[in-house]
Design a protein around this motif. Structure first.
Motif, PDB file in Angstrom:
ATOM      1  N   VAL A  50     -16.642  18.763 -31.623  1.00  0.00           N
ATOM      2  CA  VAL A  50     -17.878  18.444 -30.917  1.00  0.00           C
ATOM      3  C   VAL A  50     -18.968  19.468 -31.239  1.00  0.00           C
ATOM      4  O   VAL A  50     -20.078  19.107 -31.596  1.00  0.00           O
ATOM      5  CB  VAL A  50     -17.650  18.387 -29.383  1.00  0.00           C
ATOM      6  N   THR A  51     -18.644  20.732 -31.102  1.00  0.00           N
ATOM      7  CA  THR A  51     -19.608  21.800 -31.342  1.00  0.00           C
ATOM      8  C   THR A  51     -19.388  22.410 -32.722  1.00  0.00           C
ATOM      9  O   THR A  51     -18.289  22.311 -33.280  1.00  0.00           O
ATOM     10  CB  THR A  51     -19.484  22.916 -30.283  1.00  0.00           C
ATOM     11  N   PRO A  52     -20.393  23.075 -33.278  1.00  0.00           N
ATOM     12  CA  PRO A  52     -20.211  23.729 -34.575  1.00  0.00           C
ATOM     13  C   PRO A  52     -19.461  25.061 -34.483  1.00  0.00           C
ATOM     14  O   PRO A  52     -19.029  25.599 -35.492  1.00  0.00           O
ATOM     15  CB  PRO A  52     -21.642  23.942 -35.075  1.00  0.00           C
ATOM     16  N   PHE A  78     -13.672  27.595 -22.151  1.00  0.00           N
ATOM     17  CA  PHE A  78     -13.706  26.206 -22.591  1.00  0.00           C
ATOM     18  C   PHE A  78     -14.076  25.324 -21.407  1.00  0.00           C
ATOM     19  O   PHE A  78     -13.454  25.429 -20.345  1.00  0.00           O
ATOM     20  CB  PHE A  78     -12.346  25.766 -23.135  1.00  0.00           C
ATOM     21  N   LYS A  79     -15.068  24.456 -21.594  1.00  0.00           N
ATOM     22  CA  LYS A  79     -15.397  23.448 -20.596  1.00  0.00           C
ATOM     23  C   LYS A  79     -14.529  22.230 -20.849  1.00  0.00           C
ATOM     24  O   LYS A  79     -14.258  21.892 -22.000  1.00  0.00           O
ATOM     25  CB  LYS A  79     -16.871  23.026 -20.708  1.00  0.00           C
ATOM     26  N   VAL A  80     -14.108  21.580 -19.781  1.00  0.00           N
ATOM     27  CA  VAL A  80     -13.285  20.379 -19.917  1.00  0.00           C
ATOM     28  C   VAL A  80     -13.841  19.286 -19.007  1.00  0.00           C
ATOM     29  O   VAL A  80     -14.263  19.563 -17.883  1.00  0.00           O
ATOM     30  CB  VAL A  80     -11.801  20.679 -19.609  1.00  0.00           C
ATOM     31  N   LEU A 116      -7.853  32.610 -21.952  1.00  0.00           N
ATOM     32  CA  LEU A 116      -8.812  31.541 -22.232  1.00  0.00           C
ATOM     33  C   LEU A 116      -9.189  30.909 -20.891  1.00  0.00           C
ATOM     34  O   LEU A 116      -8.337  30.404 -20.171  1.00  0.00           O
ATOM     35  CB  LEU A 116      -8.174  30.500 -23.152  1.00  0.00           C
ATOM     36  N   GLU A 117     -10.473  30.966 -20.564  1.00  0.00           N
ATOM     37  CA  GLU A 117     -10.949  30.446 -19.279  1.00  0.00           C
ATOM     38  C   GLU A 117     -11.182  28.946 -19.393  1.00  0.00           C
ATOM     39  O   GLU A 117     -11.757  28.461 -20.362  1.00  0.00           O
ATOM     40  CB  GLU A 117     -12.253  31.131 -18.900  1.00  0.00           C
ATOM     41  N   ILE A 118     -10.751  28.216 -18.385  1.00  0.00           N
ATOM     42  CA  ILE A 118     -10.968  26.776 -18.318  1.00  0.00           C
ATOM     43  C   ILE A 118     -11.901  26.509 -17.140  1.00  0.00           C
ATOM     44  O   ILE A 118     -11.609  26.891 -16.001  1.00  0.00           O
ATOM     45  CB  ILE A 118      -9.634  26.007 -18.134  1.00  0.00           C
ATOM     46  N   ILE A 119     -13.026  25.840 -17.459  1.00  0.00           N
ATOM     47  CA  ILE A 119     -14.016  25.546 -16.426  1.00  0.00           C
ATOM     48  C   ILE A 119     -14.369  24.065 -16.479  1.00  0.00           C
ATOM     49  O   ILE A 119     -14.329  23.446 -17.549  1.00  0.00           O
ATOM     50  CB  ILE A 119     -15.287  26.414 -16.579  1.00  0.00           C
ATOM     51  N   PRO A 120     -14.695  23.486 -15.331  1.00  0.00           N
ATOM     52  CA  PRO A 120     -15.089  22.068 -15.339  1.00  0.00           C
ATOM     53  C   PRO A 120     -16.428  21.907 -16.051  1.00  0.00           C
ATOM     54  O   PRO A 120     -17.297  22.785 -15.965  1.00  0.00           O
ATOM     55  CB  PRO A 120     -15.184  21.714 -13.860  1.00  0.00           C
ATOM     56  N   ALA A 121     -16.611  20.785 -16.724  1.00  0.00           N
ATOM     57  CA  ALA A 121     -17.855  20.527 -17.459  1.00  0.00           C
ATOM     58  C   ALA A 121     -19.047  20.472 -16.525  1.00  0.00           C
ATOM     59  O   ALA A 121     -20.130  20.900 -16.872  1.00  0.00           O
ATOM     60  CB  ALA A 121     -17.740  19.231 -18.262  1.00  0.00           C
ATOM     61  N   VAL A 122     -18.829  19.969 -15.322  1.00  0.00           N
ATOM     62  CA  VAL A 122     -19.907  19.889 -14.332  1.00  0.00           C
ATOM     63  C   VAL A 122     -19.434  20.605 -13.081  1.00  0.00           C
ATOM     64  O   VAL A 122     -18.379  20.280 -12.541  1.00  0.00           O
ATOM     65  CB  VAL A 122     -20.252  18.419 -13.985  1.00  0.00           C
ATOM     66  N   LYS A 123     -20.194  21.602 -12.664  1.00  0.00           N
ATOM     67  CA  LYS A 123     -19.832  22.351 -11.444  1.00  0.00           C
ATOM     68  C   LYS A 123     -20.861  22.110 -10.387  1.00  0.00           C
ATOM     69  O   LYS A 123     -21.994  22.001 -10.628  1.00  0.00           O
ATOM     70  CB  LYS A 123     -19.743  23.834 -11.739  1.00  0.00           C
TER      71      LYS A 123
END
Length: 123
Positions: A50-52, A78-80, A116-123
């Motif tokens: 998705v990203t470069p 990383f956003k998920v 590795l941090e996992i964060i929601p795409a929308v908070k």
């Protein structure tokens, strides 16, 4: 003059084990590989499709002991898009090393103990 992020590097002890982990845990795929002609090191770049931005895994032939990560006060995030599904998947993998429910985040650790941090795409 304009600077852009390109990649981050992590040195790994077992390249194949790390490649399997990053594929299973985060869906990252190999996008480029460089093997030093004398075989002393291999660089593998992983991408999310998705990203470069990419993650460079460096394997050194002579390295036989785990890396000293000190107090491990650095991490990649990383956003998920489906936080609950990701959490369940990582829980099944047994790689969750820290949770902060108040902030709505958690961390997983890779085979070399990088966090590795996992964060929601929308908070």
């Amino acid at each position: 003059m304009e600077f852009r992020f390109d990649h981050n590097n992590l040195n790994v002890l077992n390249l194949e084990k790390s490649l399997e982990f990053y594929k299973e845990a985060l869906g990252l795929k190999e996008v480029k590989r460089y093997r030093q002609p004398d075989g002393n090191f291999i660089l593998v770049y992983l991408g999310d499709g998705v990203t470069p931005h990419s993650l460079e895994l460096t394997w050194l032939k002579e390295r036989t002991t785990p890396y000293n990560l000190g107090e491990n006060e650095f991490h990649l995030a990383f956003k998920v898009n489906d936080f609950e599904a990701a959490y369940a998947h990582h829980k099944t993998m047994g790689c969750i090393c820290y949770e902060n429910k108040e902030m709505g985040i958690y961390f997983i650790n890779d085979p070399d103990n990088y966090w590795l941090e996992i964060i929601p795409a929308v908070k």
